[in-house]
Design a protein around this motif. Sequence first.
Motif, PDB file in Angstrom:
ATOM      1  N   ASP A   1       0.849  -1.188   0.000  1.00  0.00           N
ATOM      2  CA  ASP A   1       0.000   0.000   0.000  1.00  0.00           C
ATOM      3  C   ASP A   1       0.886   1.239   0.000  1.00  0.00           C
ATOM      4  O   ASP A   1       1.843   1.334   0.764  1.00  0.00           O
ATOM      5  N   ASN A   2       0.555   2.204  -0.858  1.00  0.00           N
ATOM      6  CA  ASN A   2       1.355   3.433  -0.934  1.00  0.00           C
ATOM      7  C   ASN A   2       0.740   4.491  -0.021  1.00  0.00           C
ATOM      8  O   ASN A   2      -0.133   5.255  -0.433  1.00  0.00           O
ATOM      9  N   ARG A   3       1.183   4.534   1.242  1.00  0.00           N
ATOM     10  CA  ARG A   3       0.660   5.489   2.234  1.00  0.00           C
ATOM     11  C   ARG A   3       1.626   6.660   2.397  1.00  0.00           C
ATOM     12  O   ARG A   3       2.830   6.535   2.161  1.00  0.00           O
ATOM     13  N   LYS A   4       1.071   7.797   2.835  1.00  0.00           N
ATOM     14  CA  LYS A   4       1.941   8.912   3.210  1.00  0.00           C
ATOM     15  C   LYS A   4       2.443   8.641   4.626  1.00  0.00           C
ATOM     16  O   LYS A   4       1.668   8.513   5.565  1.00  0.00           O
ATOM     17  N   ILE A   5       3.764   8.563   4.793  1.00  0.00           N
ATOM     18  CA  ILE A   5       4.360   8.236   6.088  1.00  0.00           C
ATOM     19  C   ILE A   5       4.693   9.509   6.867  1.00  0.00           C
ATOM     20  O   ILE A   5       4.410   9.623   8.055  1.00  0.00           O
TER      21      ILE A   5
ATOM     22  N   GLY B   1       8.255  18.672   6.144  1.00  0.00           N
ATOM     23  CA  GLY B   1       8.579  19.474   7.326  1.00  0.00           C
ATOM     24  C   GLY B   1       8.396  18.750   8.643  1.00  0.00           C
ATOM     25  O   GLY B   1       8.708  19.307   9.703  1.00  0.00           O
ATOM     26  N   ALA B   2       7.890  17.518   8.617  1.00  0.00           N
ATOM     27  CA  ALA B   2       7.665  16.771   9.867  1.00  0.00           C
ATOM     28  C   ALA B   2       9.002  16.381  10.493  1.00  0.00           C
ATOM     29  O   ALA B   2       9.950  16.037   9.805  1.00  0.00           O
ATOM     30  N   VAL B   3       9.065  16.449  11.823  1.00  0.00           N
ATOM     31  CA  VAL B   3      10.258  16.029  12.558  1.00  0.00           C
ATOM     32  C   VAL B   3      10.239  14.503  12.673  1.00  0.00           C
ATOM     33  O   VAL B   3       9.324  13.926  13.255  1.00  0.00           O
ATOM     34  N   ILE B   4      11.248  13.863  12.106  1.00  0.00           N
ATOM     35  CA  ILE B   4      11.336  12.406  12.147  1.00  0.00           C
ATOM     36  C   ILE B   4      12.026  11.939  13.426  1.00  0.00           C
ATOM     37  O   ILE B   4      11.588  11.011  14.089  1.00  0.00           O
ATOM     38  N   LEU B   5      13.103  12.637  13.811  1.00  0.00           N
ATOM     39  CA  LEU B   5      13.817  12.276  15.041  1.00  0.00           C
ATOM     40  C   LEU B   5      14.614  13.485  15.501  1.00  0.00           C
ATOM     41  O   LEU B   5      15.217  14.193  14.682  1.00  0.00           O
ATOM     42  N   SER B   6      14.619  13.725  16.826  1.00  0.00           N
ATOM     43  CA  SER B   6      15.423  14.775  17.424  1.00  0.00           C
ATOM     44  C   SER B   6      16.103  14.193  18.655  1.00  0.00           C
ATOM     45  O   SER B   6      15.452  13.566  19.493  1.00  0.00           O
ATOM     46  N   ALA B   7      17.436  14.369  18.742  1.00  0.00           N
ATOM     47  CA  ALA B   7      18.168  13.762  19.861  1.00  0.00           C
ATOM     48  C   ALA B   7      19.460  14.536  20.099  1.00  0.00           C
ATOM     49  O   ALA B   7      20.082  15.026  19.152  1.00  0.00           O
ATOM     50  N   PRO B   8      19.866  14.678  21.373  1.00  0.00           N
ATOM     51  CA  PRO B   8      21.169  15.311  21.660  1.00  0.00           C
ATOM     52  C   PRO B   8      22.294  14.400  21.221  1.00  0.00           C
ATOM     53  O   PRO B   8      22.217  13.177  21.365  1.00  0.00           O
ATOM     54  N   LEU B   9      23.351  14.988  20.678  1.00  0.00           N
ATOM     55  CA  LEU B   9      24.494  14.193  20.217  1.00  0.00           C
ATOM     56  C   LEU B   9      25.149  13.459  21.377  1.00  0.00           C
ATOM     57  O   LEU B   9      25.692  12.377  21.205  1.00  0.00           O
ATOM     58  N   SER B  10      25.059  14.034  22.566  1.00  0.00           N
ATOM     59  CA  SER B  10      25.710  13.431  23.740  1.00  0.00           C
ATOM     60  C   SER B  10      25.051  12.114  24.150  1.00  0.00           C
ATOM     61  O   SER B  10      25.613  11.367  24.951  1.00  0.00           O
ATOM     62  N   SER B  11      23.844  11.815  23.610  1.00  0.00           N
ATOM     63  CA  SER B  11      23.157  10.575  23.985  1.00  0.00           C
ATOM     64  C   SER B  11      23.751   9.352  23.280  1.00  0.00           C
ATOM     65  O   SER B  11      23.389   8.229  23.586  1.00  0.00           O
ATOM     66  N   TYR B  12      24.694   9.592  22.332  1.00  0.00           N
ATOM     67  CA  TYR B  12      25.305   8.484  21.613  1.00  0.00           C
ATOM     68  C   TYR B  12      26.665   8.139  22.221  1.00  0.00           C
ATOM     69  O   TYR B  12      27.170   8.840  23.093  1.00  0.00           O
ATOM     70  N   ASP B  13      27.261   7.073  21.750  1.00  0.00           N
ATOM     71  CA  ASP B  13      28.479   6.491  22.321  1.00  0.00           C
ATOM     72  C   ASP B  13      29.547   7.559  22.594  1.00  0.00           C
ATOM     73  O   ASP B  13      30.021   8.228  21.686  1.00  0.00           O
TER      74      ASP B  13
ATOM     75  N   LYS C   1      12.177  16.644   3.956  1.00  0.00           N
ATOM     76  CA  LYS C   1      12.259  17.720   2.975  1.00  0.00           C
ATOM     77  C   LYS C   1      10.960  17.868   2.183  1.00  0.00           C
ATOM     78  O   LYS C   1      10.610  18.960   1.734  1.00  0.00           O
ATOM     79  N   ARG C   2      10.263  16.760   1.991  1.00  0.00           N
ATOM     80  CA  ARG C   2       9.009  16.760   1.249  1.00  0.00           C
ATOM     81  C   ARG C   2       8.139  15.639   1.803  1.00  0.00           C
ATOM     82  O   ARG C   2       8.546  14.934   2.728  1.00  0.00           O
ATOM     83  N   ASP C   3       6.924  15.493   1.264  1.00  0.00           N
ATOM     84  CA  ASP C   3       6.069  14.393   1.704  1.00  0.00           C
ATOM     85  C   ASP C   3       6.762  13.063   1.390  1.00  0.00           C
ATOM     86  O   ASP C   3       7.244  12.847   0.277  1.00  0.00           O
ATOM     87  N   ILE C   4       6.806  12.186   2.389  1.00  0.00           N
ATOM     88  CA  ILE C   4       7.464  10.886   2.228  1.00  0.00           C
ATOM     89  C   ILE C   4       6.390   9.805   2.211  1.00  0.00           C
ATOM     90  O   ILE C   4       5.605   9.684   3.152  1.00  0.00           O
ATOM     91  N   TYR C   5       6.360   9.013   1.131  1.00  0.00           N
ATOM     92  CA  TYR C   5       5.400   7.926   0.986  1.00  0.00           C
ATOM     93  C   TYR C   5       6.105   6.579   1.177  1.00  0.00           C
ATOM     94  O   TYR C   5       7.327   6.509   1.349  1.00  0.00           O
ATOM     95  N   THR C   6       5.291   5.525   1.113  1.00  0.00           N
ATOM     96  CA  THR C   6       5.826   4.174   1.317  1.00  0.00           C
ATOM     97  C   THR C   6       6.987   3.869   0.375  1.00  0.00           C
ATOM     98  O   THR C   6       7.975   3.257   0.771  1.00  0.00           O
ATOM     99  N   GLU C   7       6.874   4.307  -0.886  1.00  0.00           N
ATOM    100  CA  GLU C   7       7.895   3.973  -1.869  1.00  0.00           C
ATOM    101  C   GLU C   7       9.243   4.622  -1.569  1.00  0.00           C
ATOM    102  O   GLU C   7      10.280   4.170  -2.054  1.00  0.00           O
ATOM    103  N   GLY C   8       9.271   5.707  -0.711  1.00  0.00           N
ATOM    104  CA  GLY C   8      10.521   6.388  -0.433  1.00  0.00           C
ATOM    105  C   GLY C   8      10.948   7.221  -1.636  1.00  0.00           C
ATOM    106  O   GLY C   8      10.147   7.468  -2.546  1.00  0.00           O
TER     107      GLY C   8
END
Length: 396
Positions: free
Chosen positions: A293-297, A301-313, A376-383
Amino acid sequence: MLGIIIVLVLMVMGGLIAFLGDKIGSKVGKKRLTLFGLRPKYTSIIVTIISGTLISFFTVAVMAVVNENIRVALFGLNKLKGEMNELNREIADKNKQLDEGKMLLARRTDEYNKMNERAIGMSKELDQVESQRASMENRLSSVQKAYDKAQTDVNASAAEIDKLEKTRNELNGNIKKLDHERASLMNNIASIREGTVVYRTGQVVGTGIIGAGLSRTQASAALDALLNHVNTDLRTRMNVKDKNATVMRVSQNTFEEAASELVNSKSDKVVRIVSAGNIMVGEPVVVDFAIYDNRKIFNSGAVILSAPLSSYDKGANNQGRILMFLHDVNRLARDKGVLFDPLTGNIGQLNAQELTDVIRQVNEYGGNCILTAVAKRDIYTEGPLVIDVHVEKVEE
């Protein structure tokens, strides 16, 4: 050996210091000298202590000047400790890279074993073809003898001669066919031995979007159009000159099942055409369908992930932690339903310039920052997953 020499030198110098201190103290005591108004006895003790201290100091100083190892032992232990810690970290990184290399080698070994099994199977087929060819040559020899006999026999009928000629021509044709099959098998075995694989099992050959609510006829026509488009692309990629050549194959059952899945669908579908097996040079590309199914994911402009750099190794450098963050973005998008490359597992990534800009900003902030991945733009299932990474400094 050096340690033994140092111990011996210290023993000799200790004895010398004791001797000289005693002599100096004795002379000062006999002359009844006074220092700072003290009695000669105490003056003698003080002079003995000072002389012993100075002799010890000069002994160590001379040894430090003469021998670099003593200087390092006295003044460079902290530096050595820091260098050892850095070397240990580098060793850990190299061990990690070694483990990854071993895993890659194991996968390549498994692929080689499979190809080798296929080559062995073809070798057996080749042996069977050779056996059949030898058998037919024997038959041809027998027919030829019979033909020669028939030619010399004036009482042989013309019909029998014609029959024998037809049999001989038939056998000659079969031998030529078997020779062609033998040459083809030899070429295939050589390709397998050399590992010339054009497409691997599961590799995406082409992708298309097919709309919802189609009839059976429309669904079949849409799949045909997609297959023709991909076949044209494959001819170009494989440098096939014949514009009418079909370089791709799909079984009728596979085609019918895919068309059935598209009939009266409630949403648009992403149709991936994938390789059904490892395809060697010169072989047609046998394909299968993967339908989603080709859905809009994600919205633009949606925030996919936000994290402090210090949280990594903490042991990794800034570039390594940025790559860990991008790996998490990739994994999160994959979990949400964005399709990934079956061979690499990747969905998308920053281009080299964008990644360089992010690393530069992170280094300017000394690693004290928050990374935010935004669509950057609308992201669908197909990528694919097309993102911007924003770097925000954390105030200390």
